[in-house]
Design a protein around this motif. Structure first.
Motif, PDB file in Angstrom:
ATOM      1  N   TYR A  83       7.043  37.673  34.695  1.00 31.46           N
ATOM      2  CA  TYR A  83       7.192  38.423  33.444  1.00 31.46           C
ATOM      3  C   TYR A  83       6.056  38.091  32.465  1.00 31.46           C
ATOM      4  O   TYR A  83       5.494  38.965  31.826  1.00 31.46           O
ATOM      5  CB  TYR A  83       8.540  38.104  32.810  1.00 31.46           C
ATOM      6  CG  TYR A  83       8.677  38.586  31.388  1.00 31.46           C
ATOM      7  CD1 TYR A  83       8.967  39.920  31.119  1.00 31.46           C
ATOM      8  CD2 TYR A  83       8.493  37.716  30.313  1.00 31.46           C
ATOM      9  CE1 TYR A  83       9.074  40.366  29.810  1.00 31.46           C
ATOM     10  CE2 TYR A  83       8.602  38.148  29.001  1.00 31.46           C
ATOM     11  CZ  TYR A  83       8.890  39.481  28.756  1.00 31.46           C
ATOM     12  OH  TYR A  83       8.992  39.921  27.466  1.00 31.46           O
ATOM     13  N   LEU A  84       5.725  36.792  32.380  1.00 35.97           N
ATOM     14  CA  LEU A  84       4.737  36.352  31.397  1.00 35.97           C
ATOM     15  C   LEU A  84       3.302  36.614  31.846  1.00 35.97           C
ATOM     16  O   LEU A  84       2.456  37.030  31.043  1.00 35.97           O
ATOM     17  CB  LEU A  84       4.915  34.863  31.108  1.00 35.97           C
ATOM     18  CG  LEU A  84       6.179  34.462  30.343  1.00 35.97           C
ATOM     19  CD1 LEU A  84       6.344  32.953  30.339  1.00 35.97           C
ATOM     20  CD2 LEU A  84       6.116  35.004  28.915  1.00 35.97           C
ATOM     21  N   PHE A  85       3.012  36.374  33.123  1.00 32.05           N
ATOM     22  CA  PHE A  85       1.618  36.386  33.580  1.00 32.05           C
ATOM     23  C   PHE A  85       1.369  37.303  34.773  1.00 32.05           C
ATOM     24  O   PHE A  85       0.252  37.337  35.297  1.00 32.05           O
ATOM     25  CB  PHE A  85       1.176  34.964  33.945  1.00 32.05           C
ATOM     26  CG  PHE A  85       1.402  33.957  32.846  1.00 32.05           C
ATOM     27  CD1 PHE A  85       0.673  34.020  31.670  1.00 32.05           C
ATOM     28  CD2 PHE A  85       2.354  32.958  32.984  1.00 32.05           C
ATOM     29  CE1 PHE A  85       0.870  33.103  30.657  1.00 32.05           C
ATOM     30  CE2 PHE A  85       2.573  32.025  31.981  1.00 32.05           C
ATOM     31  CZ  PHE A  85       1.826  32.098  30.804  1.00 32.05           C
TER      32      PHE A  85
ATOM     33  N   PHE B 179      14.625  41.058  22.385  1.00 34.57           N
ATOM     34  CA  PHE B 179      14.544  40.322  21.123  1.00 34.57           C
ATOM     35  C   PHE B 179      13.127  40.331  20.572  1.00 34.57           C
ATOM     36  O   PHE B 179      12.157  40.518  21.324  1.00 34.57           O
ATOM     37  CB  PHE B 179      14.983  38.863  21.339  1.00 34.57           C
ATOM     38  CG  PHE B 179      16.461  38.682  21.501  1.00 34.57           C
ATOM     39  CD1 PHE B 179      17.247  38.208  20.458  1.00 34.57           C
ATOM     40  CD2 PHE B 179      17.089  38.986  22.702  1.00 34.57           C
ATOM     41  CE1 PHE B 179      18.601  38.041  20.600  1.00 34.57           C
ATOM     42  CE2 PHE B 179      18.446  38.822  22.863  1.00 34.57           C
ATOM     43  CZ  PHE B 179      19.209  38.349  21.802  1.00 34.57           C
ATOM     44  N   PRO B 180      12.990  40.104  19.279  1.00 33.63           N
ATOM     45  CA  PRO B 180      11.639  39.866  18.736  1.00 33.63           C
ATOM     46  C   PRO B 180      11.084  38.555  19.299  1.00 33.63           C
ATOM     47  O   PRO B 180      11.858  37.683  19.698  1.00 33.63           O
ATOM     48  CB  PRO B 180      11.882  39.779  17.224  1.00 33.63           C
ATOM     49  CG  PRO B 180      13.330  39.407  17.077  1.00 33.63           C
ATOM     50  CD  PRO B 180      14.031  40.065  18.225  1.00 33.63           C
ATOM     51  N   LEU B 181       9.779  38.440  19.317  1.00 35.57           N
ATOM     52  CA  LEU B 181       9.113  37.247  19.868  1.00 35.57           C
ATOM     53  C   LEU B 181       9.564  36.990  21.305  1.00 35.57           C
ATOM     54  O   LEU B 181       9.771  35.850  21.729  1.00 35.57           O
ATOM     55  CB  LEU B 181       9.408  36.017  18.996  1.00 35.57           C
ATOM     56  CG  LEU B 181       9.002  36.113  17.526  1.00 35.57           C
ATOM     57  CD1 LEU B 181       9.456  34.860  16.779  1.00 35.57           C
ATOM     58  CD2 LEU B 181       7.491  36.293  17.397  1.00 35.57           C
ATOM     59  N   ALA B 182       9.724  38.066  22.083  1.00 35.72           N
ATOM     60  CA  ALA B 182      10.245  37.953  23.437  1.00 35.72           C
ATOM     61  C   ALA B 182       9.363  37.068  24.318  1.00 35.72           C
ATOM     62  O   ALA B 182       9.868  36.263  25.113  1.00 35.72           O
ATOM     63  CB  ALA B 182      10.368  39.342  24.063  1.00 35.72           C
ATOM     64  N   GLY B 183       8.047  37.197  24.176  1.00 38.08           N
ATOM     65  CA  GLY B 183       7.155  36.381  24.991  1.00 38.08           C
ATOM     66  C   GLY B 183       7.310  34.904  24.716  1.00 38.08           C
ATOM     67  O   GLY B 183       7.342  34.083  25.634  1.00 38.08           O
TER      68      GLY B 183
END
Length: 539
Positions: A225-227, A404-408
């Motif tokens: 998901y992140l990278f 959500f906000p700031l999901a990362g």
């Protein structure tokens, strides 16, 4: 022969326990790698047989042991200390709790905190309940709390209490075999006892390997998901290798420098993640839902604790409840010894109340925040979490946090928490397995602890390559049965010893079956018992 091999390798072990356990684990890996499908199919068939014929035994045993522990805590035995009567706890309550939680089910909560409630919401196990309905949502929370609440911590608390009692009050070795001294006598320190310890070592190896496997699946999903890192077997093996290396470093530092510090750091991070979801999510819905969920759980607990799905052809209970109980039971040797190690000086009443209630309370909060928020997201149609959970439960928490906000940032924090839970589980287990495979008078060698940390990683990688989540579930459901039987006998042995202690009998008199006249119950400062079994192998 085994002793010569031990000297040649420079090890400090009980050779029969160490080499037999290591040998069985090695044979499993050697067979599972080239014959992965056959091994997976064999365990699938074995799991089906166990669930069909002995599923009721799992349910009855765990619920019965919960009643047993509560009865001990409120009984006359509750004031007996795990140690001398003037001993006091080695750790503060807060430190004790953080170590309990991090070595217990932290990895499991991260994996199932979102996935399980959403799964039950979309596929209710009870007939007549419509998917996505209010009743389905209520039942989903109740079942999640049932699986991770008092019953889970009962399985951890019983061996922890028994080990702490026999080790600190009667000077017996801190091994599972010592718990059967009131039944086996000195045979607890010969091949009979070694067989018990081998079962405990193998259960721990495969139980922790299952957790590492699930944690790896989830970690791979988070990194994807992140990278954009692909979710494939090669990446998962690389992740297990990396995390096992971190765990080996931590285990080399020991309990206080390694596990304790990581546990404290991770509980802070976990609380921060909970606070973020609670504040950024549907706060009022969470607060109302938590109050109702606790009530629903307590109301349903008496019948749910003995529910065996008798009148249904569904395979639901095998896939969920029996898997959880077997998985938790496989963890019982190592978590029990670890809890005992950090619980010296506490009374039985304090121990039972702390181990059952404190982590269960945290579990209620965890599922209250993550589970209810996920149900809110699903019922409002923000994201189709149910479909994603059905496809891959390891991605559930990241798909949830994406709303959500700031999901990362939240997902990155989740990855860090998973890694640390991963590490504390592995290094705690390595410390305990090392204790099970050596005598108390032998030093704990760093290379032995590192070997067991590596073994957990190899088994986890093998199970993932042999079938992923299904293989993890099937293997652990089958292998949890022998130790479930040991738990029942453990309760019998503990009760016999406590009754003898309270009445003023020595452990030797209990084992030899000598009948003494009834004596007046001893006062708090007269429960000393300095009997040590007369055997050269008692260490």
């Amino acid at each position: 022969m085994l002793e010569r091999l031990q000297r040649r390798l420079g090890l400090q072990t009980i050779p029969a326990v160490f080499f037999t356990s290591a040998g069985i684990a090695t044979v499993f890996v050697m067979l599972a790698v080239p014959f992965d499908q056959q091994v997976a199919d064999s365990f699938g068939q074995l799991t089906g047989w166990v669930a069909h014929h002995l599923g009721w035994f799992y349910i009855l045993s765990v619920s019965g042991l919960l009643v047993f522990l509560i009865s001990l805590a409120i009984s006359r035995f509750g004031s007996i200390r795990l140690g001398a009567d003037d001993s006091r706890p080695d750790y503060s309550n807060l430190t004790w709790f953080t170590m309990l939680f991090a070595a217990g089910i932290g990895t499991i909560l991260m994996f199932w905190g979102v996935a399980e409630p959403v799964s039950h919401l979309s596929k209710p196990p009870f007939s007549g309940v419509a998917a996505g309905s209010e009743k389905a949502a209520s039942d989903a929370m109740t079942l999640a709390l049932y699986h991770f609440g008092l019953h889970t911590w009962t399985i951890f608390a019983l061996p922890g209490l028994a080990i702490g009692y026999f080790a600190y009050r009667h000077n017996l070795p801190m091994r599972i075999s010592s718990l059967f001294y009131p039944i086996l006598g000195d045979r607890a320190f010969d091949p009979w006892g070694w067989a018990v310890d081998i079962v405990a070592v193998l259960g721990t190896l495969f139980g922790v390997a299952t957790s590492l496997g699930l944690g790896t699946l989830q970690l791979n999903s988070g990194l994807s998901y992140l990278f954009g890192i692909p979710s494939v077997g090669l990446v998962q093996v690389a992740l297990i290798t990396t995390i096992s290396g971190i765990a080996a470093t931590s285990v080399a530092l020991g309990l206080d420098k390694g596990v304790r510090r990581l546990s404290q750091i991770n509980i802070i991070l976990a609380i921060a993640l909970i606070a973020f979801v609670a504040v950024a999510g549907p706060s009022v819905f969470i607060a109302e839902g938590m109050v109702q969920s606790v009530g629903d759980y307590l109301h349903a607990l008496p019948w749910l604790a003995f529910w065996t799905q008798t009148f249904s052809e569904s395979d639901w209970q095998r896939q969920w409840t029996l898997f959880y109980w077997a998985w938790t039971i496989s963890w019982a040797p190592y978590v029990g010894i670890f809890i005992a190690r950090i619980s010296r000086g506490r009374t039985i009443r304090e121990f039972v109340a702390g181990v059952l209630l404190a982590p269960t309370t945290f579990t209620l909060i965890w599922f209250g925040v993550f589970g209810l928020s996920a149900i809110h997201v699903e019922m409002n149609g923000q994201v189709d979490l149910a479909q994603q959970v059905q496809q891959d439960p390891s991605v559930a928490i990241f798909a949830f946090l994406d709303t959500f906000p700031l999901a990362g940032l939240a997902s990155a924090l989740s990855v860090v928490i998973i890694v640390i839970f991963f590490t504390t589980s592995s290094d705690s287990a390595s410390l305990v397995i090392d204790m099970l495979t050596r005598r108390d008078d032998q030093p704990s060698l760093v290379r032995q602890r590192i070997f067991w940390a590596a073994a957990q990683g190899v088994i986890a990688a093998t199970l993932l390559l042999a079938g992923g989540l299904d293989a993890l579930q099937n293997v652990i459901t089958s292998l949890g049965l022998p130790f479930c039987i040991l738990l029942v006998f453990m309760a019998v042995s503990l009760y016999r010893a406590l009754r003898a202690d309270y009445r003023g009998y020595s452990m030797g008199e209990l084992v030899r079956g000598q009948a003494l006249p009834e004596v007046e119950a001893p006062s708090d400062d007269s429960q000393e018992n300095d009997y040590v079994p007369e055997t050269s192998d008692r260490h």
